[in-house]
Scaffold this active site. Structure first.
Site, short mmCIF file in Angstrom:
data_model
loop_
_atom_site.label_atom_id
_atom_site.label_comp_id
_atom_site.label_asym_id
_atom_site.label_seq_id
_atom_site.Cartn_x
_atom_site.Cartn_y
_atom_site.Cartn_z
N ASP A 181 -19.10 45.06 -26.35
CA ASP A 181 -18.49 43.94 -27.22
C ASP A 181 -17.40 42.95 -26.30
O ASP A 181 -16.41 43.41 -26.07
CB ASP A 181 -17.51 44.50 -28.53
CG ASP A 181 -17.18 43.50 -29.42
OD1 ASP A 181 -17.81 42.53 -29.37
OD2 ASP A 181 -16.14 43.88 -30.31
N GLU A 210 -22.82 33.96 -31.93
CA GLU A 210 -22.16 33.62 -33.13
C GLU A 210 -22.14 32.05 -33.52
O GLU A 210 -21.84 31.03 -32.64
CB GLU A 210 -20.65 34.06 -33.41
CG GLU A 210 -19.92 34.09 -34.79
CD GLU A 210 -19.12 34.90 -34.90
OE1 GLU A 210 -18.30 35.11 -35.95
OE2 GLU A 210 -18.76 35.93 -34.01
N LYS A 250 -25.27 35.79 -35.18
CA LYS A 250 -24.21 36.23 -35.77
C LYS A 250 -23.52 35.26 -36.77
O LYS A 250 -23.18 34.20 -36.30
CB LYS A 250 -23.07 36.87 -34.64
CG LYS A 250 -22.18 37.87 -35.12
CD LYS A 250 -21.31 38.34 -33.60
CE LYS A 250 -20.45 39.48 -33.94
NZ LYS A 250 -19.58 39.65 -32.98
N THR A 254 -21.24 39.71 -39.62
CA THR A 254 -19.88 39.73 -38.92
C THR A 254 -18.75 39.72 -40.14
O THR A 254 -18.96 39.16 -41.23
CB THR A 254 -19.73 39.21 -37.86
OG1 THR A 254 -18.53 39.94 -37.00
CG2 THR A 254 -19.61 37.74 -38.05
N PHE A 264 -16.12 46.20 -40.08
CA PHE A 264 -15.03 46.11 -38.94
C PHE A 264 -13.77 47.09 -39.08
O PHE A 264 -13.30 47.33 -40.21
CB PHE A 264 -14.10 44.98 -39.14
CG PHE A 264 -14.70 43.81 -38.35
CD1 PHE A 264 -16.09 43.74 -37.95
CD2 PHE A 264 -13.82 42.78 -37.86
CE1 PHE A 264 -16.47 42.52 -37.24
CE2 PHE A 264 -14.32 41.86 -36.93
CZ PHE A 264 -15.79 41.56 -36.65
#
Length: 354
Positions: free
Chosen positions: A53, A126, A162, A186, A208
């Protein structure tokens, strides 16, 4: 040179010899295989696909992750480092006169291309978080990002777009998946978000863990006892485990990738999840940890589909269930705001280069 066929008699003698020697070559059990792995990171990889990440692609090779994920905050952090300043400057200079949003996408894809030189699998790139409530605009940006990758010779199987798991984002992902553009949803905190993503048949979700943990710890205040809420008792871990088990029991093909970790304990409590995306700092801790002294055990395991598929959530059901979850509502809004702020800062850095 001709290879002579082996006669039946010779085949039988060879077979007897192999049987007689079998005890000299015992099969290794999974525990023995784990013991031969020196680090907890190695052992974790035997259960779970490990994803890095980060936008700092120069850190990746040492951890040998399968995939990598980025977001606006990670890219902003990377472009402010001296090592990456030339990449930003070169990308801006290569597109004079282009609209700001076009250059942003060029920068994101440039980082993605560098990451794909290191990882053998996929990179997640993203869409601007400021489009989280605009399905049409999300579709346009996602298609453009994918077109940039394809123009650079990267196939769709190596890229995940994303998108924030709002209702509008999920509907955009539904369309993109039908077009063969795979998505990573996400900022996922609520079970309703996970169900809607499964309904849309998105490729992957990123629930998350750490931000759920943060909310519950803050809400509990002085009543929070860290030791009692660790491991399998961690509310963020429990959220991912619930989603994972639901998907497997109902035959939902969407991949589950735990994200946003605060400590190694959260990661190890989800060993066995489809994927886990982990920051370089925590990857380094796992890599340094002795797997022989503290072996990693599987925490999650896939259960064959045993229950019929559930009816899809309607928009009204989704919005009510999300609204009914105070933690998820607050964290989703907070996450979008934070990513939008960082997207604005990236815009400013690009404008300063022009």
């Amino acid at each position: 040179m001709q290879i002579q066929p082996v006669s039946g008699c010779k085949q039988r003698r060879l077979g007897l010899y192999l049987v007689s020697q079998a005890s000299k070559w015992p099969l290794r059990s999974h525990s023995e295989t784990l013991n031969s792995m020196t680090s907890q990171l190695d052992q974790l990889k035997s259960y779970t696909t490990v994803v890095a990440d980060t936008g700092d692609f120069k850190q990746l090779a040492q951890f040998t992750p399968q995939d990598a994920t980025t977001n606006p905050s990670l890219i902003l952090k990377a472009v402010q480092k001296p090592d990456y300043a030339p990449l930003l400057a070169d990308t801006v200079a290569a597109h004079p006169g282009a609209a700001l949003d076009e250059i942003v996408d060029q920068v994101l894809v440039r980082f993605g291309l560098e990451i794909l030189k290191v990882v053998p699998g996929r990179v997640s790139t993203e869409v601007d978080a400021r489009l989280s409530f605009d399905t049409t605009a999300t579709l346009a940006r996602a298609r453009r990002i994918m077109a940039l990758y394809e123009a650079a010779g990267i196939g769709r199987d190596r890229v995940l777009i994303k998108i924030a798991a709002t209702w509008e984002g999920i509907q955009a992902a539904r369309v993109l998946e039908q077009e063969g553009i795979h998505c990573n949803l996400t900022l996922l905190f609520a079970f309703a978000q996970a169900r809607a993503c499964g309904d849309a048949q998105v490729q992957l979700i990123s629930p998350f863990v750490g931000r759920i943990y943060d909310w519950h710890k803050k809400t509990a205040g002085a009543a929070w006892v860290e030791a009692d809420m660790a491991g399998a008792n961690d509310p963020g871990v429990q959220s991912v485990a619930r989603i994972y088990e639901h998907y497997k029991q109902h035959g939902v093909r969407t991949e589950v990738m735990g994200a946003s970790f605060r400590n190694v304990g959260q990661i190890l409590a989800l060993a066995g999840c489809d994927l886990l995306t982990i920051s370089p700092d925590l990857l380094a801790i796992l890599q340094a940890a002795d797997g022989n002294a503290q072996p990693v055990a599987r925490a999650l395991s896939a259960t064959a589909s045993t229950q019929p598929a559930q009816p899809a959530l309607s928009e009204a059901e989704f919005r009510f269930q999300l609204n009914d979850d105070a933690m998820a509502t607050e964290k989703l809004a907070e996450g979008i705001r934070a990513f939008a702020v960082d997207a604005g800062k990236l815009d400013a850095l690009i404008l300063a280069q022009r």
